[in-house]
Scaffold this motif. Structure first.
Motif, short mmCIF file in Angstrom:
data_model
loop_
_atom_site.label_atom_id
_atom_site.label_comp_id
_atom_site.label_asym_id
_atom_site.label_seq_id
_atom_site.Cartn_x
_atom_site.Cartn_y
_atom_site.Cartn_z
N LEU A 66 49.88 33.28 39.38
CA LEU A 66 50.63 34.52 39.18
C LEU A 66 50.76 34.83 37.69
N GLN A 67 50.26 35.98 37.30
CA GLN A 67 50.40 36.47 35.93
C GLN A 67 51.62 37.38 35.92
N ILE A 68 52.55 37.12 35.03
CA ILE A 68 53.83 37.83 35.06
C ILE A 68 54.08 38.47 33.70
N ASP A 69 54.46 39.74 33.72
CA ASP A 69 54.82 40.43 32.49
C ASP A 69 55.65 41.66 32.83
N ALA A 70 56.47 42.09 31.89
CA ALA A 70 57.28 43.29 32.08
C ALA A 70 56.58 44.54 31.56
N GLN A 71 55.53 44.35 30.76
CA GLN A 71 54.82 45.48 30.15
C GLN A 71 53.50 45.73 30.87
N PRO A 72 53.27 46.96 31.33
CA PRO A 72 52.05 47.26 32.09
C PRO A 72 50.75 46.89 31.37
N ASP A 73 50.61 47.29 30.11
CA ASP A 73 49.36 47.02 29.40
C ASP A 73 49.15 45.53 29.18
N ALA A 74 50.23 44.80 28.91
CA ALA A 74 50.13 43.35 28.72
C ALA A 74 49.73 42.66 30.03
N LEU A 75 50.27 43.12 31.15
CA LEU A 75 49.93 42.53 32.44
C LEU A 75 48.46 42.79 32.78
N ILE A 76 47.99 43.99 32.54
CA ILE A 76 46.58 44.31 32.80
C ILE A 76 45.67 43.44 31.93
N SER A 77 46.06 43.24 30.67
CA SER A 77 45.27 42.36 29.78
C SER A 77 45.23 40.93 30.31
N LYS A 78 46.35 40.43 30.80
CA LYS A 78 46.37 39.08 31.37
C LYS A 78 45.42 38.99 32.57
N LEU A 79 45.42 40.01 33.40
CA LEU A 79 44.54 40.01 34.58
C LEU A 79 43.08 40.07 34.17
N GLN A 80 42.78 40.79 33.10
CA GLN A 80 41.39 40.88 32.62
C GLN A 80 40.91 39.54 32.09
N ARG A 81 41.81 38.71 31.57
CA ARG A 81 41.45 37.41 31.01
C ARG A 81 41.61 36.26 32.01
N TYR A 82 42.06 36.55 33.21
CA TYR A 82 42.41 35.52 34.19
C TYR A 82 41.20 34.70 34.62
N HIS A 83 41.43 33.38 34.71
CA HIS A 83 40.45 32.45 35.29
C HIS A 83 41.16 31.65 36.36
N PRO A 84 40.59 31.58 37.58
CA PRO A 84 41.26 30.86 38.67
C PRO A 84 41.27 29.35 38.44
N PRO A 85 42.18 28.65 39.12
CA PRO A 85 42.19 27.18 39.00
C PRO A 85 40.86 26.61 39.47
N ARG A 86 40.45 25.51 38.85
CA ARG A 86 39.18 24.89 39.23
C ARG A 86 39.37 23.84 40.31
N ARG A 87 40.58 23.38 40.46
CA ARG A 87 40.85 22.27 41.38
C ARG A 87 40.95 22.75 42.82
N ASP A 88 40.37 22.02 43.72
CA ASP A 88 40.45 22.27 45.16
C ASP A 88 41.86 21.89 45.64
N LYS A 89 42.49 22.76 46.42
CA LYS A 89 43.86 22.53 46.89
C LYS A 89 44.05 21.17 47.56
N TRP A 90 43.05 20.69 48.30
CA TRP A 90 43.22 19.44 49.03
C TRP A 90 42.42 18.28 48.45
N ALA A 91 41.98 18.38 47.19
CA ALA A 91 41.17 17.33 46.59
C ALA A 91 41.88 15.98 46.61
N SER A 92 43.16 15.96 46.26
CA SER A 92 43.87 14.67 46.20
C SER A 92 44.04 14.06 47.59
#
Length: 194
Positions: free
Chosen positions: A163-189
């Protein structure tokens, strides 16, 4: 990122700050070169953000079930309005049309849509960014509850960090543009422990 799906209320809320933020987010979408994908209603924050996008010269795509076309008063001035059979088809089409998801303030429907795509991200069904526009701390209690799930061992920290969280619209959109998903598999452990 070409389009952002916005989940938000079919009501306006009790304070003008919610309407102002929806308008600002609509304008920020257009400035970022993104189209809006949303629930297709003309009322509440849904209608507010769509109108702001259209007034700024942007593209607004609505997806609404036939049953809600009259209840939510389908927006007739959109770039595209898809009328679908039910909520499942609505949510699937909205997800398919979008490169990222953002929740503005809303009620149970907004939260249900948010948690569905949040769960899908944790399970690896998509790798799209998910954001909360935290207007005046609206989502602070929700984030605190999610922190509690991490502290109690029901969610891994890296999945909360989806979850990318921000109070400013432009800042939130920038965070989403730079977002990279987690690499770890949920059930790996769990698999490693077997």
């Amino acid at each position: 990122m070409k389009s952002i799906c916005v989940y938000c209320g079919s009501s306006l809320g009790t304070r003008p700050v919610y309407v102002e933020a929806a308008q600002a987010f609509g304008r920020a979408l257009v400035e970022a070169g993104c189209s809006l994908v949303f629930g297709g209603g003309r009322v509440g924050l849904m209608g507010t953000i769509a109108d702001a996008v259209l007034e700024a010269g942007g593209r607004a795509v609505g997806v609404i079930p036939q049953l809600l076309l009259e209840k939510e008063v389908g927006h007739t001035g959109l770039s595209e309005l898809h009328v679908v059979a039910d909520m499942h088809e609505r949510k699937k089409m909205m997800a398919d049309l979008s490169d990222a998801f953002v929740a503005l303030p809303g009620g149970a429907g907004t939260l249900e849509e948010l948690f569905e795509v949040f769960t899908w991200a944790q399970l690896g069904y998509h790798a799209k960014g998910i954001g909360l526009l935290d207007i005046d701390g609206y989502y602070r209690p929700l984030v605190a509850m999610l922190e509690h799930t991490v502290n109690e061992g029901f969610m891994q920290r890296e999945y909360l960090d989806i979850l990318q969280i921000d109070a400013q619209p432009d800042a939130l959109i920038s965070k989403l543009q730079r977002y990279h998903p987690p690499r770890r598999d949920k059930w790996a452990s769990e698999r490693e422990a077997v």
